[in-house]
Write a protein that holds these residues in place. Sequence first.
Motif, PDB file in Angstrom:
ATOM      1  N   LEU A  96       0.824  -1.207   0.000  1.00 40.48           N
ATOM      2  CA  LEU A  96       0.000   0.000   0.000  1.00 40.48           C
ATOM      3  C   LEU A  96       0.860   1.259   0.000  1.00 40.48           C
ATOM      4  CD1 LEU A  96      -2.966  -0.793   2.419  1.00 40.48           C
ATOM      5  CD2 LEU A  96      -3.037  -0.521  -0.054  1.00 40.48           C
ATOM      6  N   ARG A  97       1.954   1.235   0.730  1.00 40.92           N
ATOM      7  CA  ARG A  97       2.823   2.418   0.769  1.00 40.92           C
ATOM      8  C   ARG A  97       3.514   2.637  -0.571  1.00 40.92           C
ATOM      9  NH1 ARG A  97       3.033   4.589   5.690  1.00 40.92           N
ATOM     10  NH2 ARG A  97       2.486   3.296   7.495  1.00 40.92           N
ATOM     11  N   ASP A  98       3.746   1.556  -1.309  1.00 38.91           N
ATOM     12  CA  ASP A  98       4.398   1.666  -2.628  1.00 38.91           C
ATOM     13  C   ASP A  98       3.407   1.899  -3.759  1.00 38.91           C
ATOM     14  OD1 ASP A  98       6.805   1.214  -1.384  1.00 38.91           O
ATOM     15  OD2 ASP A  98       6.861  -0.926  -1.845  1.00 38.91           O
ATOM     16  N   ASN A  99       2.120   1.671  -3.495  1.00 33.81           N
ATOM     17  CA  ASN A  99       1.103   1.782  -4.547  1.00 33.81           C
ATOM     18  C   ASN A  99      -0.087   2.577  -4.011  1.00 33.81           C
ATOM     19  OD1 ASN A  99       2.031  -0.359  -6.806  1.00 33.81           O
ATOM     20  ND2 ASN A  99       2.456  -1.203  -4.777  1.00 33.81           N
ATOM     21  N   GLU A 100       0.027   3.882  -4.058  1.00 29.68           N
ATOM     22  CA  GLU A 100      -0.972   4.742  -3.443  1.00 29.68           C
ATOM     23  C   GLU A 100      -2.294   4.768  -4.200  1.00 29.68           C
ATOM     24  OE1 GLU A 100       0.915   8.495  -3.225  1.00 29.68           O
ATOM     25  OE2 GLU A 100       2.201   7.948  -1.529  1.00 29.68           O
TER      26      GLU A 100
ATOM     27  N   ARG B   9      -5.555  -5.158  10.805  1.00 28.48           N
ATOM     28  CA  ARG B   9      -6.172  -3.852  10.990  1.00 28.48           C
ATOM     29  C   ARG B   9      -5.161  -2.869  11.577  1.00 28.48           C
ATOM     30  NH1 ARG B   9     -10.515  -5.503  13.284  1.00 28.48           N
ATOM     31  NH2 ARG B   9      -9.980  -5.118  15.452  1.00 28.48           N
ATOM     32  N   ILE B  10      -4.340  -3.349  12.497  1.00 29.52           N
ATOM     33  CA  ILE B  10      -3.308  -2.488  13.075  1.00 29.52           C
ATOM     34  C   ILE B  10      -2.315  -2.064  11.998  1.00 29.52           C
ATOM     35  CG2 ILE B  10      -1.353  -2.433  14.677  1.00 29.52           C
ATOM     36  CD1 ILE B  10      -2.973  -4.302  16.497  1.00 29.52           C
ATOM     37  N   GLU B  11      -1.937  -3.003  11.140  1.00 27.35           N
ATOM     38  CA  GLU B  11      -0.971  -2.711  10.083  1.00 27.35           C
ATOM     39  C   GLU B  11      -1.520  -1.726   9.047  1.00 27.35           C
ATOM     40  OE1 GLU B  11       2.091  -3.614   9.768  1.00 27.35           O
ATOM     41  OE2 GLU B  11       2.337  -5.155  11.302  1.00 27.35           O
ATOM     42  N   LEU B  12      -2.817  -1.835   8.739  1.00 25.23           N
ATOM     43  CA  LEU B  12      -3.385  -1.102   7.602  1.00 25.23           C
ATOM     44  C   LEU B  12      -4.317   0.036   7.990  1.00 25.23           C
ATOM     45  CD1 LEU B  12      -4.279  -4.154   5.321  1.00 25.23           C
ATOM     46  CD2 LEU B  12      -2.156  -2.858   5.396  1.00 25.23           C
ATOM     47  N   ALA B  13      -4.513   0.256   9.307  1.00 24.36           N
ATOM     48  CA  ALA B  13      -5.495   1.252   9.729  1.00 24.36           C
ATOM     49  C   ALA B  13      -5.198   2.636   9.166  1.00 24.36           C
ATOM     50  CB  ALA B  13      -5.561   1.306  11.257  1.00 24.36           C
ATOM     51  N   TRP B  14      -3.918   2.973   8.979  1.00 23.66           N
ATOM     52  CA  TRP B  14      -3.528   4.289   8.484  1.00 23.66           C
ATOM     53  C   TRP B  14      -4.078   4.566   7.086  1.00 23.66           C
ATOM     54  CZ3 TRP B  14      -0.893   4.397   3.903  1.00 23.66           C
ATOM     55  CH2 TRP B  14      -0.324   3.190   3.470  1.00 23.66           C
TER      56      TRP B  14
END
Length: 429
Positions: A343-347, A372-377
């Motif tokens: 996700l950080r590399d493919n906005e 969920r903790i990893e991706l909540a941002w």
Amino acid sequence: QGRVYNMSQTGLSTAALQSLRRMLSNASGIILMTGPTGSGKSSTLYSMVSEINRPGVNIITIENPVEYQVPGLTQVEVNEKAGLTFASVIRSCMRQDPDIMLVGEIRDEETAETALQAAITGHLVLSTLHTNDAVTSVARLIGLGITPAVLSDALVGVIAQRLVRQLCKECREPIDVASMTIQEALFKQITNITPSYRAQGCEACGNTGYSGRSPVVEIFEVTPEVEALIAEGKTHSKLLKQENQGANKSLAGSAARLIVSGETTVYEAFRVIGRDFWTDLAIEYGSTPPPNLPALEEEEDTINGILVISQDQAFIQAMEQESANRNLKSLFCQTGKEANQLLRDNEEVFFVVVDLQDQPDEDNVTFIHDARIELAWSYLPALLLLPEHHPELEQKLRADGAVSEMLTKPVSQFDVFERVKAYVIGDTT
């Protein structure tokens, strides 16, 4: 540029040609063309001039530079360093008693004032102006110092134009309703019409899927009602758009007709017109604009995309194939940490699909909790695919705070894409 098209060869619709000919039948006033560089404004203007170029009609063009050499016209090239500005040349040309003047561009107050003065003193003036659409040309001219009273008297109409690529007729591919892309499904949702073809690619078109270009236009004709509004200073674009009742009242509507007739694609119309394509299309067809449309990548005809977290290779292969069929790029991983990095590399990712394994409920609850903790941002919507024969799992996930939509397997790749389409379109049923 050695060839000047007549109006019938421009690719404009019959209704658009009729509108332009109505404008040209005026003995005086100003007709404006708007659009970005390379949108075919000059070609259309010259086709209009060619339509009325005949013996006994005095036509003068004032350009920077002269783009087409046309027999029968007096063509003047401006030279600002030598003092030959658009405004000064217009004033000089008016002493030659022209019937029609083509002014290359209105870009400052002096040129606008001089061109409008010519338009209200018995000359038909054709020119270009830089605005996003036809209707906002009114506000633009007022911003250049033209009074509403003069503008209402002078303005005949405005044509906004863009060019879309034409589908290659050798290889264009009929669209199957069962495998429509998100954008094709959006078009059907808004218009209730299934788009006809999509691009494929062959030797004849250099494997691009397209060959040639066609104009799409928005035509704003000044009716007596519109003239009265402008004279009163009621020049808000929304109000004027409501009064624009012609057959070519939006770029989106013009492009939609080319999509239906198989001349171009939904993707191409959106690429050229931008996000306003969907809003204006919905207004024209009396529908609701889509709320969650993802962005297109610039270099590919695909949307990027969906992130799938799964360990099921068969499901992954099915999703990859269906993604290719729908011009939708999907990314795949097995854990929340891997998903975080993707996700950080493919906005451009706009949706997450989590395929849960057939394992104890507590393990799946822990997996989703950690993910969920990893991706909540990212704050992205997600679809959870629950394993079969785990009737209490959804309740346990909800109790742990999961708010995502959930489907119980067996679930096909088609089911997943239907939910993605529903999210983009805004279908809550």
